[in-house]
Each structure stands twice: as structure tokens, then as C-alpha cells.
Design a protein around this motif. Structure first.
Motif, short mmCIF file in Angstrom:
data_model
loop_
_atom_site.label_atom_id
_atom_site.label_comp_id
_atom_site.label_asym_id
_atom_site.label_seq_id
_atom_site.Cartn_x
_atom_site.Cartn_y
_atom_site.Cartn_z
N LEU A 185 30.16 28.44 52.67
CA LEU A 185 31.63 28.55 52.62
C LEU A 185 32.14 29.54 52.30
CD1 LEU A 185 32.03 24.42 51.42
CD2 LEU A 185 32.41 25.38 53.93
N ILE A 186 33.73 29.81 52.79
CA ILE A 186 34.11 31.33 51.91
C ILE A 186 35.19 31.26 52.16
CG2 ILE A 186 32.65 32.90 53.13
CD1 ILE A 186 34.51 33.39 55.49
N ASP A 187 36.17 31.89 51.73
CA ASP A 187 37.88 31.65 51.96
C ASP A 187 37.26 31.48 50.26
OD1 ASP A 187 40.63 30.88 52.14
OD2 ASP A 187 39.76 32.32 53.50
N SER A 188 39.03 30.16 49.99
CA SER A 188 38.56 29.19 49.06
C SER A 188 37.79 28.46 48.03
CB SER A 188 40.12 28.73 48.83
OG SER A 188 40.56 27.63 49.92
N ASN A 189 37.03 28.63 49.08
CA ASN A 189 35.76 27.51 48.56
C ASN A 189 34.87 28.75 47.84
OD1 ASN A 189 35.93 25.39 50.35
ND2 ASN A 189 35.66 26.87 52.22
N LEU A 190 35.34 29.64 47.45
CA LEU A 190 34.51 30.47 47.30
C LEU A 190 35.23 31.90 46.66
CD1 LEU A 190 31.51 32.49 46.23
CD2 LEU A 190 31.27 32.98 48.68
N ASP A 191 36.29 32.07 47.20
CA ASP A 191 36.94 33.69 46.86
C ASP A 191 38.23 33.37 46.96
OD1 ASP A 191 37.36 36.72 46.42
OD2 ASP A 191 36.43 36.89 47.95
N TRP A 192 39.10 33.26 46.47
CA TRP A 192 40.53 33.55 46.35
C TRP A 192 40.70 34.38 45.42
CZ3 TRP A 192 44.35 28.64 46.22
CH2 TRP A 192 44.84 28.93 48.26
N GLY A 193 40.04 35.91 45.53
CA GLY A 193 41.03 36.75 44.23
C GLY A 193 41.05 36.44 42.78
N GLN A 194 40.59 35.30 42.93
CA GLN A 194 40.30 35.00 40.69
C GLN A 194 39.53 35.85 40.20
OE1 GLN A 194 38.87 33.46 43.28
NE2 GLN A 194 36.82 32.75 42.91
N ASP A 195 39.12 36.75 40.61
CA ASP A 195 37.69 37.19 39.52
C ASP A 195 38.13 38.87 39.04
OD1 ASP A 195 35.42 35.03 39.24
OD2 ASP A 195 35.42 35.54 40.50
N LEU A 196 39.43 39.49 40.07
CA LEU A 196 39.45 40.75 39.45
C LEU A 196 40.22 41.12 38.28
CD1 LEU A 196 40.16 43.48 41.36
CD2 LEU A 196 42.79 42.45 41.62
N ARG A 197 40.32 40.88 37.73
CA ARG A 197 40.58 40.94 36.12
C ARG A 197 39.09 40.98 35.30
NH1 ARG A 197 45.36 38.51 32.98
NH2 ARG A 197 46.47 40.45 34.27
N ARG A 198 38.41 39.87 35.84
CA ARG A 198 37.25 40.57 34.78
C ARG A 198 36.94 41.31 35.46
NH1 ARG A 198 36.00 34.02 37.23
NH2 ARG A 198 37.74 32.93 35.30
N LEU A 199 36.24 41.72 36.97
CA LEU A 199 36.11 43.14 37.21
C LEU A 199 36.46 44.80 37.13
CD1 LEU A 199 34.36 44.61 39.62
CD2 LEU A 199 36.22 45.05 41.18
N GLY A 200 37.97 44.43 35.82
CA GLY A 200 38.35 45.22 35.40
C GLY A 200 37.86 45.00 33.96
N HIS A 201 37.26 44.28 33.25
CA HIS A 201 37.22 44.16 32.15
C HIS A 201 35.05 44.62 32.13
CE1 HIS A 201 40.03 42.09 30.80
NE2 HIS A 201 40.00 41.01 31.31
N TRP A 202 34.36 43.83 32.97
CA TRP A 202 33.27 44.49 33.33
C TRP A 202 33.30 46.11 33.26
CZ3 TRP A 202 30.94 47.56 36.75
CH2 TRP A 202 30.37 47.04 37.14
#
Length: 290
Positions: A185-202
Motif C-alpha cells: 500500500l502507498i499514499d496515506s497508508n504509508l507516506d503522507w509527507g509526515q517525516d520531512l522534519r525528521r529528515l531535517g533533524h537527521w
């Protein structure tokens, strides 16, 4: 206690109508249904004008699948919760539990005819009714079954603690390796753009000066990563330059739809010599191009 099920159903309906009249301050009982249908038509018109590819178990479609939500429930619900539901279904005899399950069955039956299969969020209203039916059914269950249900609930809580904070991208172990999620599954089941801030922290924690990003979501790439970010819609004709590259898993899987991309990401990353480095929060894969 001596009332028959039809009498109890009538009493429940009368109670509902009375509560509606008091809270809604209207005798128009059809108003909520008209409003609901109006919203449904608005959503349908939007998606007809802006068709989105839908995905299930390696296949793309514009029309959806009747079993889509059953698959989503099977792989997105923690196994402990699924086990409790099975235990509850084995004991379903009480009228209240049956009414709850009738709602669930009706909701899923209607959903099966939907041509809009974009996320389990569309059937989330069934979960309170499922859990209520299980709780009602297990109240008078044998002691060993109640103990088993209690242990499963505790396991469910532990699963939630372990999954924190990546609840949106959570899949149970039926899919095997978590890296298989976008194959199911894709879309909001997996990825709805929620980890962009975590990418910045990383990126800051690892002293990454520049990271090329193909991001799916409503976040602001420049705000979260600052000067580190270079937007890189891909795959594109030229290969990835040396350095770091981050891609949302939704876009990664969409690249395998020929109508959306001339080349899939596997081919593009391999041609660029990119090597998988890590996954941020379950929804953004990071690669290193040597």
C-alpha cells in the motif's frame, strides 16, 4: 431483560430520534444524510476532475478494488488487535455486539463499491464499533479467554509504544520486512509527507551539507532543511550527482507506473550508482551516491 431484540431495536431508534431532536433543534431527520451525501458528491467530483493512481499489492488502478479495505485492515491493524477481534467474534451473541458488527459490515460493504481507494483512513470509523463489539462479547467469556484477551491488549499497547512516533507508516508483520510496505500500500497508508522534519533533524545530526529531495507532502522543504535542500524531481534524464538523495516512498512506488514516469526508481538509482543508507520515520528513503 425479557425484551426481544426487535423491541430493543425500536427503543434504541426512538431514543436516537429524541436525542437528535433535542441536540439538533430540528425535526428534519433527513438533514444529516443529505449533508453526508453532498460531501460524498463533492469528493467524487474532485477526484473525477483530478484522477489519482491507486495502488494495491503491486498493481495500479483508477477504479479501485472491492477487497482493498480488507487488505488494508489486515496489514495495518496490529496483530494483537486482530487477535482480540477474532476472539470477540467467536463469542458474539449479545444484541449490542451484533448491532455494532452490523454497522461494521454495512460500512465495509458500501466501501467495497467505492472507486476511491487511497487509504485506510476512509474506514477508520469501524474500529470503535469493532472494539466495542469485542468488549461486550468478552465480558461473560470464560476466565482463560478473558486472560488471553487482556494479554493481547497489553501486547497491543506495547506495539503502540514500539511503533512511536511512526504510526502513519505502521504495518504489522504480515508484510514481512518493513521495507516491503510500499509493495502493498502507498499514499496515506504509508507516506503522507509526515517525516520531512525528521529528515531535517537527521541531516543536521549527521552534518549533511546538501541533500537532494524528491518529497511528497504538504511540508515546506526549504523551511525544514534550509540551505541543505535541493529539490530534485526524479527520475530525470541526468543521473544523480555525488552526494545524498532522499525520496518519499510514495513517489518511489509511483515511478513504476509508466504513465507517471519514463523510468522506474530502481533503474534510475542503479544507473546513478546510489546505495541505500536509511529510512527516515518509515516514509522517506535516503541514498548515498559515491
Amino acid at each position: 431483560p425479557g425484551r426481544t431484540a426487535p423491541v430493543r431495536l425500536v427503543l434504541a431508534a426512538v431514543t436516537f430520534v429524541m436525542i437528535y431532536l433535542v441536540l439538533g433543534r430540528s425535526s428534519d431527520l433527513a438533514m444529516p444524510f443529505r449533508a453526508y451525501l453532498s460531501e460524498i458528491r463533492a469528493v467524487q467530483e474532485f477526484y473525477v476532475a483530478n484522477p489519482l493512481p491507486q495502488f494495491l499489492l503491486g498493481e495500479f488502478s483508477q477504479k479501485g478494488w472491492p477487497h482493498y479495505y480488507l487488505v488494508a485492515i489486515a496489514v495495518k491493524t496490529p496483530l494483537a488487535a486482530l487477535s482480540v477481534i477474532v476472539l470477540g467474534l467467536m463469542r458474539t451473541r449479545r444484541f449490542e455486539a451484533i448491532v455494532c458488527l452490523l454497522f461494521v459490515a454495512l460500512f465495509l460493504a458500501i466501501s467495497a463499491f467505492s472507486s476511491l481507494n487511497l487509504g485506510i483512513r476512509h474506514v477508520l470509523p469501524i474500529y470503535p464499533f469493532l472494539y466495542a463489539a469485542c468488549a461486550i462479547s468478552l465480558t461473560d467469556a470464560p476466565r482463560n479467554m478473558r486472560i488471553a484477551a487482556g494479554l493481547l491488549v497489553a501486547t497491543h499497547v506495547l506495539t503502540a509504544v514500539i511503533a512511536y512516533p511512526s504510526y502513519l507508516s505502521f504495518f504489522n508483520s504480515l508484510i514481512g520486512d518493513p521495507r516491503n510496505a510500499d509493495r502493498v500500500l502507498i499514499d496515506s497508508n504509508l507516506d503522507w509527507g509526515q517525516d520531512l522534519r525528521r529528515l531535517g533533524h537527521w541531516a543536521r545530526a549527521n552534518d549533511i551539507d546538501v541533500v537532494r529531495v524528491h518529497y511528497f507532502g504538504a511540508g515546506n522543504v526549504e523551511y525544514e532543511l534550509g540551505a541543505r535542500a535541493i529539490r530534485w524531481p526524479a527520475p530525470r534524464p541526468e543521473p544523480l550527482p555525488q552526494g545524498w538523495f532522499a525520496v518519499s516512498r510514495h513517489f518511489y512506488r509511483l515511478s513504476f507506473l509508466p504513465a507517471r514516469s519514463p523510468v522506474d526508481y530502481d533503474t534510475y538509482l542503479r544507473a546513478s550508482g546510489a546505495r541505500y543508507a536509511t529510512t527516515i520515520g518509515g516514509s522517506i528513503d535516503v541514498y548515498r551516491v559515491p
